[in-house]
Scaffold this motif. Structure first.
Motif, mmCIF file in Angstrom:
data_model
loop_
_atom_site.group_PDB
_atom_site.id
_atom_site.type_symbol
_atom_site.label_atom_id
_atom_site.label_comp_id
_atom_site.label_asym_id
_atom_site.label_seq_id
_atom_site.Cartn_x
_atom_site.Cartn_y
_atom_site.Cartn_z
ATOM 1 N N UNK A 278 76.128 56.290 -75.296
ATOM 2 C CA UNK A 278 76.419 57.158 -74.162
ATOM 3 C C UNK A 278 75.726 58.492 -74.368
ATOM 4 N N UNK A 279 75.134 58.987 -73.310
ATOM 5 C CA UNK A 279 74.453 60.282 -73.375
ATOM 6 C C UNK A 279 75.442 61.397 -73.083
ATOM 7 N N UNK A 280 75.454 62.405 -73.935
ATOM 8 C CA UNK A 280 76.300 63.580 -73.734
ATOM 9 C C UNK A 280 75.559 64.708 -73.049
ATOM 10 N N UNK A 281 74.251 64.559 -72.875
ATOM 11 C CA UNK A 281 73.425 65.544 -72.183
ATOM 12 C C UNK A 281 73.116 65.042 -70.785
ATOM 13 N N UNK A 282 72.906 65.962 -69.850
ATOM 14 C CA UNK A 282 72.560 65.568 -68.483
ATOM 15 C C UNK A 282 71.286 64.734 -68.478
ATOM 16 N N UNK A 283 71.230 63.811 -67.508
ATOM 17 C CA UNK A 283 70.073 62.927 -67.444
ATOM 18 C C UNK A 283 68.782 63.679 -67.139
ATOM 19 N N UNK A 284 68.862 64.798 -66.447
ATOM 20 C CA UNK A 284 67.678 65.607 -66.145
ATOM 21 C C UNK A 284 67.972 67.051 -66.523
ATOM 22 N N UNK A 285 67.138 67.599 -67.406
ATOM 23 C CA UNK A 285 67.303 68.971 -67.876
ATOM 24 C C UNK A 285 65.996 69.720 -67.680
ATOM 25 N N UNK A 296 68.843 66.762 -77.533
ATOM 26 C CA UNK A 296 69.664 65.835 -76.742
ATOM 27 C C UNK A 296 70.776 65.245 -77.595
ATOM 28 N N UNK A 297 71.917 65.003 -76.992
ATOM 29 C CA UNK A 297 73.098 64.511 -77.716
ATOM 30 C C UNK A 297 73.472 63.128 -77.205
ATOM 31 N N UNK A 298 73.685 62.219 -78.145
ATOM 32 C CA UNK A 298 74.136 60.861 -77.849
ATOM 33 C C UNK A 298 75.350 60.560 -78.726
ATOM 34 N N UNK A 344 74.642 61.530 -82.525
ATOM 35 C CA UNK A 344 73.237 61.782 -82.843
ATOM 36 C C UNK A 344 72.768 62.969 -82.007
ATOM 37 N N UNK A 345 72.333 64.028 -82.684
ATOM 38 C CA UNK A 345 71.823 65.226 -82.004
ATOM 39 C C UNK A 345 70.525 65.660 -82.678
ATOM 40 N N UNK A 346 69.435 64.936 -82.472
ATOM 41 C CA UNK A 346 68.163 65.333 -83.095
ATOM 42 C C UNK A 346 67.608 66.607 -82.465
ATOM 43 N N UNK A 347 66.859 67.336 -83.243
ATOM 44 C CA UNK A 347 66.209 68.560 -82.767
ATOM 45 C C UNK A 347 64.721 68.284 -82.600
ATOM 46 N N UNK A 384 65.731 63.006 -69.578
ATOM 47 C CA UNK A 384 64.458 63.616 -69.178
ATOM 48 C C UNK A 384 64.558 65.124 -69.348
ATOM 49 N N UNK A 385 63.578 65.690 -70.008
ATOM 50 C CA UNK A 385 63.407 67.138 -70.088
ATOM 51 C C UNK A 385 62.149 67.489 -69.311
ATOM 52 N N UNK A 386 62.298 68.286 -68.265
ATOM 53 C CA UNK A 386 61.171 68.611 -67.375
ATOM 54 C C UNK A 386 60.804 70.074 -67.523
ATOM 55 N N UNK A 387 59.509 70.274 -67.724
ATOM 56 C CA UNK A 387 58.953 71.632 -67.826
ATOM 57 C C UNK A 387 58.084 71.847 -66.598
ATOM 58 N N UNK A 388 58.595 72.620 -65.645
ATOM 59 C CA UNK A 388 57.883 72.832 -64.390
ATOM 60 C C UNK A 388 56.609 73.621 -64.626
#
Length: 704
Positions: A278-285, A296-298, A344-347, A384-388
């Protein structure tokens, strides 16, 4: 030498001796307690007990060592050294002598003090206590090793619960025990069960210990549908073993069929479930200004434990438009927390992966459980991590070029879904009026988004969805269409189609509305219809009902997103050419029938249906014994799709053993009814036309 230094010099040997003596007394007991913890709780319990016991021993040793203080030293010197003339207190006093006589006496005994050694004051070893402590530790260790744990040694038999009547000369089961040895990866202990029915982890080892009265000669375990297992003697008991790789039914037969039929027993093998990620972070950041890393946290859960290490799949999409480059790599990550619920919270450093503006980083966690020898691997959801990009999107107004304005609107429906789900989670903590206000606020956002999409449909979906026929009533003011304002004051040019349409017609070819091909337009219209349904439910305070509509709208929007280019359509339809030579001739060569062939559905429930009819009261019913062999084969063939194949096999065996048992026949018939496939649905009769439909049919009839 100062008084404090002299005191430390003379007191140190005594304190060291008492500290070592206390630890020597405690270490055998610490070892014995650790063995007890290992025997009944495993290695972790042994380490915990040893750590706590050693900490207590150190605290006691420090307390006993602190008893050797300044008064004890003075008292010991005065008792053991007569030459000090009971004046040793002058040597260890912090203040200077108050009189010349005290100074003289201090100088005299200071010279005599060196005639002895500090080691002479050290207490003797507690030899007797050390011996008693060692003997007690040996006794505890021996008792712990010899005392049987649960699942070890000869089991304790429980009275039989089969309830078989006693017959002279016919053996019957009187005592029983079922030992369950789970696989090592589960971490479960060995346990004994007094019942012959059990639910065990798949792959467990089962060991039966049975006792019969009178003594049996060749008892067996009769496996339903499999080969029997012979019991072997072990003193007064009989034992057997088997691996529980799958669920099975069996009965204990002590007399080789000479007595009444024993009841069936059931063993269910519970398969190891796959890990859940399960993902603890929003699906789109979105990347924030100044951000240089992402964590990201799982969370990964499993019934028997998740492996401490996992893999993180990182996919980078760098660039815009057609100049997008993709790269993928996997990195090892470590989890924290208990084995059954790891986090799991990798950097992820942007510089390490080459992540820059205008790109997307997609991560997916891949975990394994502890099953041996074949661990199960599961992939978690993608984040997903998006950099505009800092550049503003460029647009072109040329006809026939790519329209880049439409995709910019395709990024907000997911946020509305996230807001709805968040509101539903917080429902219990919100007042009713607050809950309704937030729902209406999200409904307002849905209305704004629907209005944006309606621009690409000519504003035709600003109100409720149209009828499927898209005709309805005639156009009028307030019908939701953009009929424009009053005629412009500029002079019209006679014969120009734009001026005639603007003055008297209803234009629907504005630039945004005409920028969609017909297929995309249909899908987008469906999305707007679902948005309208979602908006209605949100504004009426029912976000739970609005959520399915919001998801449907998002699915339709995703279909539109698949078309990366949306061209302006300026050409008419291309119809197939008509063969004029065949007109009015009546020739039908080459014309195929349009009637669809009806293919019969192949039913696989023939044996089950035949047995169901034979067990009933109809004309096909059989009152006596029934041939259940075809039904047995049907159950084995369809065991994977049946709701409870073991229960069905047990009911078949009960009817076979007693064909006249009414309750057994009724139970088997009920299980067959729930196991057979349901017939496919038939065509439903068309509903009568409503008012709008009747008006539509009337107009068609009038036109003809």
């Amino acid at each position: 030498m100062s008084a404090e230094t002299l005191f430390a010099h003379w007191i140190a040997p005594a304190r060291r001796r008492r500290f070592a003596d206390t630890l020597a007394l405690a270490l055998p007991l610490v070892l014995a307690l650790a063995v007890l913890g290992w025997r009944w709780g495993g290695l972790i319990a042994a380490l915990l007990v040893a750590t706590v016991s050693l900490a207590v021993a150190l605290a006691v040793a420090r307390q006993r060592m602190a008893r050797f203080d300044r008064p004890w030293l003075i008292r010991s010197l005065d008792t053991t050294r007569p030459e000090l003339e009971d004046s040793s207190a002058l040597l260890f006093a912090d203040e200077a002598p108050a009189s010349p006589l005290q100074s003289l006496q201090r100088s005299r005994i200071a010279a005599r003090l060196d005639q002895g050694a500090p080691q002479d004051l050290a207490p003797a070893w507690s030899s007797r206590l050390l011996l008693l402590s060692s003997l007690l530790a040996v006794a505890l260790i021996a008792a712990a090793m010899l005392w049987p744990r649960a699942g070890e040694g000869p089991p304790t038999l429980a009275p039989s619960s089969e309830g078989m009547p006693a017959k002279p000369g016919v053996p019957r089961l009187v005592a029983q025990n079922l030992r369950i040895i789970p696989p090592a990866y589960t971490g479960l202990p060995v346990r004994d069960s007094g019942s012959l029915d059990a639910r065990v982890p798949q792959g467990s080892r089962l060991e039966w210990t049975l006792r019969f009265d009178p003594q049996a000669s060749a008892p067996k375990l009769l496996m339903l549908g499999n080969q029997p297992i012979a019991l072997r003697p072990d003193g007064a008991n009989w034992i057997a073993s088997r691996a529980a790789d799958a669920a099975f039914l069996y009965r204990v037969d002590p007399a080789a069929g000479r007595g009444p039929t024993p009841p069936l027993h059931r063993v269910d093998a519970i398969a190891d479930a796959s890990p859940q990620v399960k993902a603890l972070t929003d699906s789109l950041t979105m990347v924030k200004p100044g951000q240089r890393s992402w964590s990201p946290a799982f969370t990964a859960t499993d019934d028997y434990g998740v492996a401490a290490s996992a893999r993180l799949r990182v996919t980078l999409a760098i660039g815009e438009g057609e100049n997008v480059t993709f790269s993928e790599r996997e990195i090892p990550v470590s989890g924290s927390g208990p084995a059954r619920d790891r986090r799991f919270t990798p950097r992820l450093d942007f510089s390490t992966f080459g992540f820059a503006a205008g790109g997307d980083m997609v991560v997916q966690l891949i975990v394994r459980d502890n099953r041996a020898p074949n661990p199960q691997e599961v992939r978690g959801p993608s984040l997903i991590l998006r950099w505009l990009s800092p550049k503003a999107p460029e647009s072109s107004g040329l006809t026939g070029m790519v329209n880049t304005t439409l995709p910019a609107y395709f990024r907000s429906q997911r946020q509305i879904i996230i807001d709805i789900e968040k509101l539903l989670k917080e429902k219990r903590g919100l007042a009713p009026d607050r809950y309704l206000a937030r729902s209406a606020s999200i409904g307002g956002d849905q209305q704004i988004l629907r209005g944006r999409y309606s621009q690409f449909l000519g504003g035709e979906n600003e109100d409720a969805p149209d009828l499927p026929t898209a005709d309805g009533e005639a156009h009028s003011d307030g019908d939701g269409h953009d009929h424009g304002g009053p005629p412009v004051s500029t002079p019209n040019v006679f014969g120009e189609k734009e001026d005639v349409l603007a003055e008297f017609g209803h234009p629907h070819d504005e630039s945004p509305a005409s920028s969609l091909d017909p297929e995309t337009r249909v899908v987008l219209k469906q999305a707007v219809d679902e948005m309208w349904q979602s908006e209605r439910e949100l504004k009426t305070g029912h976000p739970d009902t609005a959520l399915p509509y919001a998801y449907k709208a998002l699915r339709f929007i995703k279909e539109v997103q698949q078309a990366t280019r949306i061209f302006l359509s300026r050409v008419g339809p291309e119809l197939p050419p008509i063969d004029a030579t065949r007109r009015m001739t009546g020739k039908r060569e080459g014309l195929a029938s349009r009637q669809l062939e009806i293919t019969p559905i192949e039913q696989q429930d023939g044996p089950a249906a035949a047995a169901w009819r034979a067990l009933g009261d109809g004309p096909d019913a059989i009152r006596g014994p029934i041939n259940l062999a075809p039904l047995d084969g049907w159950v084995r063939t369809n065991a994977t799709r049946l709701p409870d194949a073991l229960a069905l096999s047990g009911a078949i065996d009960a009817v076979r053993q007693d064909p006249g048992c009414t309750a057994c026949r009724a139970k088997l018939r009920a299980l067959l009814w729930g196991a057979m496939e349901r017939p496919s649905g038939h065509l439903a009769r068309r509903r009568p036309a409503d008012a709008a439909g009747a008006r539509y049919l009337d107009r068609i009839g009038a036109a003809q």
